[in-house]
Write an enzyme that holds these catalytic residues in place. Structure first.
Site, PDB file in Angstrom:
ATOM      1  N   CYS A  29      23.557  23.250 122.603  1.00 32.90           N
ATOM      2  CA  CYS A  29      23.846  23.962 121.361  1.00 32.90           C
ATOM      3  C   CYS A  29      25.317  23.742 120.985  1.00 32.90           C
ATOM      4  O   CYS A  29      26.211  24.165 121.710  1.00 32.90           O
ATOM      5  CB  CYS A  29      23.538  25.448 121.595  1.00 32.90           C
ATOM      6  SG  CYS A  29      24.293  26.586 120.456  1.00 32.90           S
ATOM      7  N   CYS A  32      27.368  26.856 120.435  1.00 38.31           N
ATOM      8  CA  CYS A  32      27.627  27.468 121.746  1.00 38.31           C
ATOM      9  C   CYS A  32      28.835  26.807 122.414  1.00 38.31           C
ATOM     10  O   CYS A  32      29.670  27.480 123.021  1.00 38.31           O
ATOM     11  CB  CYS A  32      26.413  27.333 122.661  1.00 38.31           C
ATOM     12  SG  CYS A  32      24.923  28.140 122.049  1.00 38.31           S
TER      13      CYS A  32
END
Length: 104
Positions: A29, A32
């Site tokens: 991600c 992230c």
């Protein structure tokens, strides 16, 4: 306090006492990965805040139990109870504002 990487064995233990910022993230991600840098800055600026990271790719059960629908999800917890959550990237100042709500 060092950042704690939590898993199914220690998650309940590391969040059960006090205030914690829990970062639920995915391995692939991009938001992230950007948020990891924000967490590093937070750790430097507010070393007394308990920061817990959970890799949801490896710990799907924790993500399911906490109703995580997307990553990153940031949970603000006190004594094991969720106070607030944010899904998606947060800037450092946004993060500090929420912490200030509950810690000061």
């Amino acid at each position: 306090m060092p950042v704690i990487e939590a898993n199914a064995q220690n998650f309940e233990e590391v969040i059960k006492e006090g205030f914690a910022v829990v970062d639920l993230y995915g391995e692939n991600c991009n938001p992230c990965k950007r948020f990891m840098k924000v967490i590093e800055e937070l750790e430097f600026e507010l070393p007394f805040v308990n920061i817990v990271k959970v890799n949801t790719t490896q710990n799907k059960d924790i993500a399911v139990r906490n109703r995580v629908r997307g990553v990153p999800t940031i949970l603000f917890m006190k004594d094991g109870k969720e106070l607030k959550r944010n899904t998606g990237f947060m800037e450092l100042e946004q993060l500090k504002e929420v912490i200030k709500e509950y810690l000061y």
